[in-house]
Design a protein around this motif. Sequence first.
Motif, mmCIF file in Angstrom:
data_model
loop_
_atom_site.group_PDB
_atom_site.id
_atom_site.type_symbol
_atom_site.label_atom_id
_atom_site.label_comp_id
_atom_site.label_asym_id
_atom_site.label_seq_id
_atom_site.Cartn_x
_atom_site.Cartn_y
_atom_site.Cartn_z
ATOM 1 N N VAL A 36 0.967 -1.237 0.284
ATOM 2 C CA VAL A 36 0.028 0.003 0.008
ATOM 3 C C VAL A 36 0.760 1.229 -0.232
ATOM 4 O O VAL A 36 0.507 2.262 -0.901
ATOM 5 C CB VAL A 36 -0.878 0.049 1.192
ATOM 6 N N MET A 37 1.894 1.194 0.870
ATOM 7 C CA MET A 37 2.951 2.325 0.970
ATOM 8 C C MET A 37 3.622 2.685 -0.566
ATOM 9 O O MET A 37 3.708 3.708 -0.651
ATOM 10 C CB MET A 37 3.598 2.161 2.316
ATOM 11 N N LEU A 38 3.930 1.452 -0.986
ATOM 12 C CA LEU A 38 4.593 1.560 -2.155
ATOM 13 C C LEU A 38 3.827 2.092 -3.440
ATOM 14 O O LEU A 38 4.233 3.107 -4.261
ATOM 15 C CB LEU A 38 5.208 0.088 -2.724
ATOM 16 N N GLU A 39 2.538 1.626 -3.345
ATOM 17 C CA GLU A 39 1.603 2.353 -4.598
ATOM 18 C C GLU A 39 1.211 3.708 -4.151
ATOM 19 O O GLU A 39 1.467 4.251 -5.055
ATOM 20 C CB GLU A 39 0.503 1.529 -4.526
ATOM 21 N N LEU A 40 1.311 4.016 -2.938
ATOM 22 C CA LEU A 40 0.841 5.571 -2.704
ATOM 23 C C LEU A 40 2.175 6.357 -3.187
ATOM 24 O O LEU A 40 1.997 7.546 -3.540
ATOM 25 C CB LEU A 40 0.489 5.742 -1.358
ATOM 26 N N SER A 41 3.245 5.776 -2.991
ATOM 27 C CA SER A 41 4.411 6.603 -3.293
ATOM 28 C C SER A 41 4.673 7.172 -4.553
ATOM 29 O O SER A 41 5.359 8.070 -4.887
ATOM 30 C CB SER A 41 5.732 5.829 -2.815
ATOM 31 N N THR A 42 4.186 6.544 -5.522
ATOM 32 C CA THR A 42 4.432 6.862 -6.867
ATOM 33 C C THR A 42 3.635 8.021 -7.197
ATOM 34 O O THR A 42 3.750 8.585 -8.212
ATOM 35 C CB THR A 42 4.064 5.515 -7.852
ATOM 36 N N LEU A 43 2.439 8.010 -6.687
ATOM 37 C CA LEU A 43 1.350 8.961 -7.060
ATOM 38 C C LEU A 43 1.966 10.484 -7.112
ATOM 39 O O LEU A 43 1.698 11.095 -8.090
ATOM 40 C CB LEU A 43 0.057 8.932 -6.258
ATOM 41 N N PRO A 44 2.445 11.150 -6.039
ATOM 42 C CA PRO A 44 2.897 12.321 -5.865
ATOM 43 C C PRO A 44 3.872 12.826 -7.127
ATOM 44 O O PRO A 44 3.791 13.747 -7.937
ATOM 45 C CB PRO A 44 3.153 12.558 -4.627
ATOM 46 N N PRO A 45 4.891 11.901 -7.211
ATOM 47 C CA PRO A 45 5.801 12.345 -8.431
ATOM 48 C C PRO A 45 5.320 12.429 -9.715
ATOM 49 O O PRO A 45 5.480 13.318 -10.546
ATOM 50 C CB PRO A 45 7.136 11.294 -8.139
ATOM 51 N N TYR A 46 4.434 11.406 -10.174
ATOM 52 C CA TYR A 46 3.667 11.182 -11.167
ATOM 53 C C TYR A 46 2.997 12.376 -11.572
ATOM 54 O O TYR A 46 2.886 13.099 -12.608
ATOM 55 C CB TYR A 46 3.050 9.807 -11.493
ATOM 56 N N LEU A 47 2.052 12.797 -10.299
ATOM 57 C CA LEU A 47 1.030 13.858 -10.601
ATOM 58 C C LEU A 47 1.662 15.196 -10.860
ATOM 59 O O LEU A 47 1.440 15.861 -11.628
ATOM 60 C CB LEU A 47 0.087 13.828 -9.422
ATOM 61 N N CYS A 48 2.843 15.288 -10.301
ATOM 62 C CA CYS A 48 3.690 16.660 -10.224
ATOM 63 C C CYS A 48 3.982 16.797 -11.617
ATOM 64 O O CYS A 48 4.042 17.851 -12.439
ATOM 65 C CB CYS A 48 4.715 16.821 -9.520
ATOM 66 N N ALA A 49 4.594 15.613 -12.491
ATOM 67 C CA ALA A 49 5.072 15.779 -13.861
ATOM 68 C C ALA A 49 3.813 16.066 -14.575
ATOM 69 O O ALA A 49 3.946 16.929 -15.686
ATOM 70 C CB ALA A 49 5.769 14.670 -14.171
ATOM 71 N N LEU A 50 2.530 15.420 -14.268
ATOM 72 C CA LEU A 50 1.529 15.589 -15.106
ATOM 73 C C LEU A 50 0.989 16.998 -15.076
ATOM 74 O O LEU A 50 0.504 17.500 -16.068
ATOM 75 C CB LEU A 50 0.453 14.702 -14.867
ATOM 76 N N ALA A 63 -0.845 10.141 -21.813
ATOM 77 C CA ALA A 63 -0.038 8.843 -21.289
ATOM 78 C C ALA A 63 0.364 8.794 -19.989
ATOM 79 O O ALA A 63 0.080 7.625 -19.353
ATOM 80 C CB ALA A 63 1.202 8.799 -22.423
ATOM 81 N N ILE A 64 0.880 9.922 -19.451
ATOM 82 C CA ILE A 64 1.044 9.959 -18.118
ATOM 83 C C ILE A 64 -0.258 9.731 -17.191
ATOM 84 O O ILE A 64 -0.374 8.925 -16.084
ATOM 85 C CB ILE A 64 1.885 11.063 -17.596
ATOM 86 N N ARG A 65 -1.321 10.580 -17.757
ATOM 87 C CA ARG A 65 -2.512 10.252 -16.964
ATOM 88 C C ARG A 65 -3.045 8.981 -16.902
ATOM 89 O O ARG A 65 -3.590 8.419 -15.748
ATOM 90 C CB ARG A 65 -3.822 11.167 -17.757
ATOM 91 N N ARG A 66 -2.766 8.176 -17.772
ATOM 92 C CA ARG A 66 -3.342 6.624 -17.996
ATOM 93 C C ARG A 66 -2.489 5.952 -17.033
ATOM 94 O O ARG A 66 -3.015 5.036 -16.187
ATOM 95 C CB ARG A 66 -3.002 6.144 -19.423
ATOM 96 N N VAL A 67 -1.237 6.241 -16.860
ATOM 97 C CA VAL A 67 -0.376 5.592 -15.566
ATOM 98 C C VAL A 67 -0.997 5.773 -14.463
ATOM 99 O O VAL A 67 -1.010 5.082 -13.538
ATOM 100 C CB VAL A 67 1.029 5.858 -15.986
#
Length: 355
Positions: A36-50, A63-67
């Motif tokens: 759970v912690m691992l999956e949450l950890s990817t969201l903030p960096p991906y969202l900042c880029a998006l 493409a990033i939004r789909r991820v």
Amino acid sequence: MATIVSYQSSRIVELMDAREDQRDSEWLKDALQQAVMLELSTLPPYLCALWSIEDQESDVAQAIRRVVFDEMSHLGLAGNLLTTIGGMPRLADARTAPKYPGPLPGGVRPDLTVFLSGLTKDSLDLFSRIEEPDDPVTVESGGHTSIGAFYSAIGEAFRQHPDLITGTRQMRRLMSHHGEGNDVLEITSLAGAEKAIGIIKEQGEGTAASPENPHPGEQGELAHFYVFRELFHGRKLVRTSQNPDRWEFAGDAIAMPSALPMGKVPAGGWEAGGLPAPDEETRQRLVEVNLQYSEMLRFLERAWQATATADMQRNLSAAVTRMRFLVEPSQLLMQRALPDGSGRTYGPEFRYVDP
């Protein structure tokens, strides 16, 4: 109850070191909390880029939004895997919330430092390294454990202990309009657990036979690792020979979109990074984003704690609403220059704060 450890521990490496006959109910609960912690950890960096991309309808943004939507589904599935065996996800906790910049939780890919910034070649390289497919040697001398190997171990523990699956406190959210594997469904059987783990692994890494996402939102969609490598190289991934297949980044060019120049958030947030203090309006927006993010985590946690379906859905809807509330103030921060003359801008910190 599973042990709650620090986000910045090496707990996943320790769990992977346990013998298979030691991977019991408590091992599985502990491992799934880490997931759970691992999956949450990817969201903030991906969202900042998006959110930094100026044309949100561009191919790269989509493409990033789909991820991002895949990762949200993975978080839901990981939480359901934990609650179906009687555990409870801990998200709204300063000990378990992501810390940026810093490592992934649990000692996964210890060579990486995950940071928050706008879309850059550096951030795309980081994202692909996070999603990198499993290596035949999964645990190296330096304690390197891949995400794929970790989920494979979780799957094997479920196969050894299918009796642990109870179907309790299962979140449900239909998201197949984002991709055929994106529905967050109840996990009530071993087959359901294996399917959820397969989706999480294959959407991120692809399969041994193909770089394509076997649970796509559209035909030919690639797994996350290959999406990010395409964007990094600026070229489409194409099959250049068959029998055996060979894939290369030699296809059509992919233009890097114009993006707001959000700088890298320093440890502890902008005010702790040695810069002059932000003006009051900027500070208020930083606080607003952190509060909304923290509320989102609290609502998600409450959703899994709920015993009534209506309460679960109400809290889940509130969490989704808080996520949407993050977009505008985050993008406004990305339009405010840092007071250091670098030409970079502020951006969201994604720091957990207690109520």
